[in-house]
Scaffold this motif. Structure first.
Motif, mmCIF file in Angstrom:
data_model
loop_
_atom_site.group_PDB
_atom_site.id
_atom_site.type_symbol
_atom_site.label_atom_id
_atom_site.label_comp_id
_atom_site.label_asym_id
_atom_site.label_seq_id
_atom_site.Cartn_x
_atom_site.Cartn_y
_atom_site.Cartn_z
ATOM 1 N N MET A 1 3.686 8.909 -7.909
ATOM 2 C CA MET A 1 2.524 9.781 -7.778
ATOM 3 C C MET A 1 3.004 11.203 -7.527
ATOM 4 O O MET A 1 3.793 11.445 -6.601
ATOM 5 N N PRO A 2 2.561 12.182 -8.315
ATOM 6 C CA PRO A 2 3.037 13.558 -8.176
ATOM 7 C C PRO A 2 2.357 14.286 -7.021
ATOM 8 O O PRO A 2 1.562 15.215 -7.208
ATOM 9 N N VAL A 3 2.665 13.853 -5.802
ATOM 10 C CA VAL A 3 2.060 14.450 -4.616
ATOM 11 C C VAL A 3 3.144 14.696 -3.576
ATOM 12 O O VAL A 3 4.176 14.012 -3.556
ATOM 13 N N PRO A 4 2.953 15.677 -2.698
ATOM 14 C CA PRO A 4 3.886 15.846 -1.570
ATOM 15 C C PRO A 4 3.879 14.585 -0.718
ATOM 16 O O PRO A 4 2.856 13.904 -0.589
ATOM 17 N N GLY A 5 5.020 14.259 -0.160
ATOM 18 C CA GLY A 5 5.101 13.065 0.671
ATOM 19 C C GLY A 5 5.344 11.791 -0.102
ATOM 20 O O GLY A 5 5.272 10.697 0.464
ATOM 21 N N MET B 1 -2.076 14.773 10.770
ATOM 22 C CA MET B 1 -1.394 13.507 10.561
ATOM 23 C C MET B 1 -0.578 13.574 9.275
ATOM 24 O O MET B 1 -1.024 14.136 8.268
ATOM 25 N N ASP B 2 0.622 13.004 9.300
ATOM 26 C CA ASP B 2 1.429 12.905 8.083
ATOM 27 C C ASP B 2 0.890 11.774 7.206
ATOM 28 O O ASP B 2 0.381 10.763 7.709
ATOM 29 N N LEU B 3 1.026 11.941 5.882
ATOM 30 C CA LEU B 3 0.672 10.886 4.949
ATOM 31 C C LEU B 3 1.810 10.701 3.967
ATOM 32 O O LEU B 3 2.160 11.626 3.237
ATOM 33 N N ASP B 4 2.424 9.512 3.972
ATOM 34 C CA ASP B 4 3.506 9.176 3.048
ATOM 35 C C ASP B 4 2.967 8.265 1.953
ATOM 36 O O ASP B 4 2.197 7.340 2.222
ATOM 37 N N THR B 5 3.404 8.519 0.717
ATOM 38 C CA THR B 5 2.940 7.749 -0.438
ATOM 39 C C THR B 5 4.089 6.974 -1.055
ATOM 40 O O THR B 5 5.177 7.523 -1.264
#
Length: 290
Positions: A178-182, A168-172
């Motif tokens: 927030m320093p995260v992918p997505g 599953m994709d997770l978008d933030t």
């Protein structure tokens, strides 16, 4: 005329006043307490200034513990409570001790007035739910705390895991970034953002096994009002406050891989069951009526 002063240290506007003629009173919202108030309500402990309070020793003082342990630990100390006549709080552990603690939920937020969350009312079921993305989102700023029960780092951890391993994709969304992918930037409209996704990662700021009891905030209600199924972690006793059929309990899964598989393989029939449970709950719930 009596004067009620609600003090919130982070008020955007310096002052807001509302007359209450039926009570021969006036309510005033300010960032610092005013010296001629009869009653002062402090929105979280960081709004209380001991030096200003000392200049007006006879006022009736109320503390509203809104923030959890990870945000302002000092307001959970016995020595701090001695400055107040009454302490309003969502924390079931404190309410069970009796006076000066009085139960008050954390669902009303925003200044000078709160949101409608926590009040039963008509809801509009999303007929287009089946076309939503089979993906997750989260709306949360990048924050930190040294208190061990914080969940800020858990949000980053989960986002990074899904970017590397998730079906599953997770978008933030959120600020600070927030320093995260997505990461997708700021959510211009939180409810509109949620409504594009089937699921939302819904982590409170804290999940201490004792001090988070009763800590059910607007986060899960934002998901409910968008009819996005929350994956919830926070209040240790959440099932006491919200029916379990309305949310996915993060604690039920032994790993993120197990959670990912559960979401990816969920049927439309099961998903619709969550939405119907949310609809029923919103039509009947009243946070202050418990």
């Amino acid at each position: 005329m009596k004067k009620l002063n609600i003090v919130y240290a982070y008020m955007r506007n310096p002052r807001y006043e509302v007359n209450l003629p039926m009570h021969d009173a006036v309510a005033v919202w300010t960032s610092v307490e005013e010296p001629d108030a009869d009653v002062i309500v402090y929105y979280s402990g960081y709004s209380y200034d001991a030096k200003r309070a000392a200049a007006n020793p006879d006022v009736y003082r109320v503390l509203y513990i809104y923030e959890p342990l990870v945000v302002y630990p000092k307001q959970f100390m016995r020595s701090f409570w001695k400055s107040f006549d009454v302490v309003l709080t969502w924390c079931e552990t404190l309410v069970e001790q009796g006076p000066p603690f009085v139960r008050f939920p954390s669902l009303y937020y925003g200044f000078p007035f709160g949101a409608a969350h926590g009040v039963a009312g008509d809801v509009e079921f999303p007929e287009g739910w089946s076309s939503r993305r089979k993906a997750l989102c989260q709306v949360a700023g990048n924050k930190y705390s040294l208190v061990p029960s914080e969940l800020y780092s858990k949000r980053r951890e989960i986002a990074r895991w899904f970017s590397r391993n998730g079906r599953m994709d997770l978008d933030t969304f959120g600020v600070p970034a927030m320093p995260v992918p997505g990461y997708r930037g700021k959510a211009k409209d939180k409810l509109e953002t949620f409504s594009r996704y089937r699921f939302a990662l819904c982590l409170e700021n804290d999940n201490h096994p004792l001090w988070s009891r009763g800590y059910v905030t607007e986060k899960i209600f934002d998901c409910f009002h968008a009819f996005t199924v929350p994956i919830y972690l926070g209040a240790a006793d959440v099932e006491k406050h919200i029916p379990s059929g309305c949310y996915i309990d993060f604690r039920d899964f032994s790993s993120l891989e197990e959670l990912d598989g559960f979401l990816a393989e969920m049927t439309d029939e099961t998903y619709l069951g969550y939405l119907r449970a949310i609809e029923e709950f919103l039509q009947s719930y009243n946070a202050l009526g418990k």
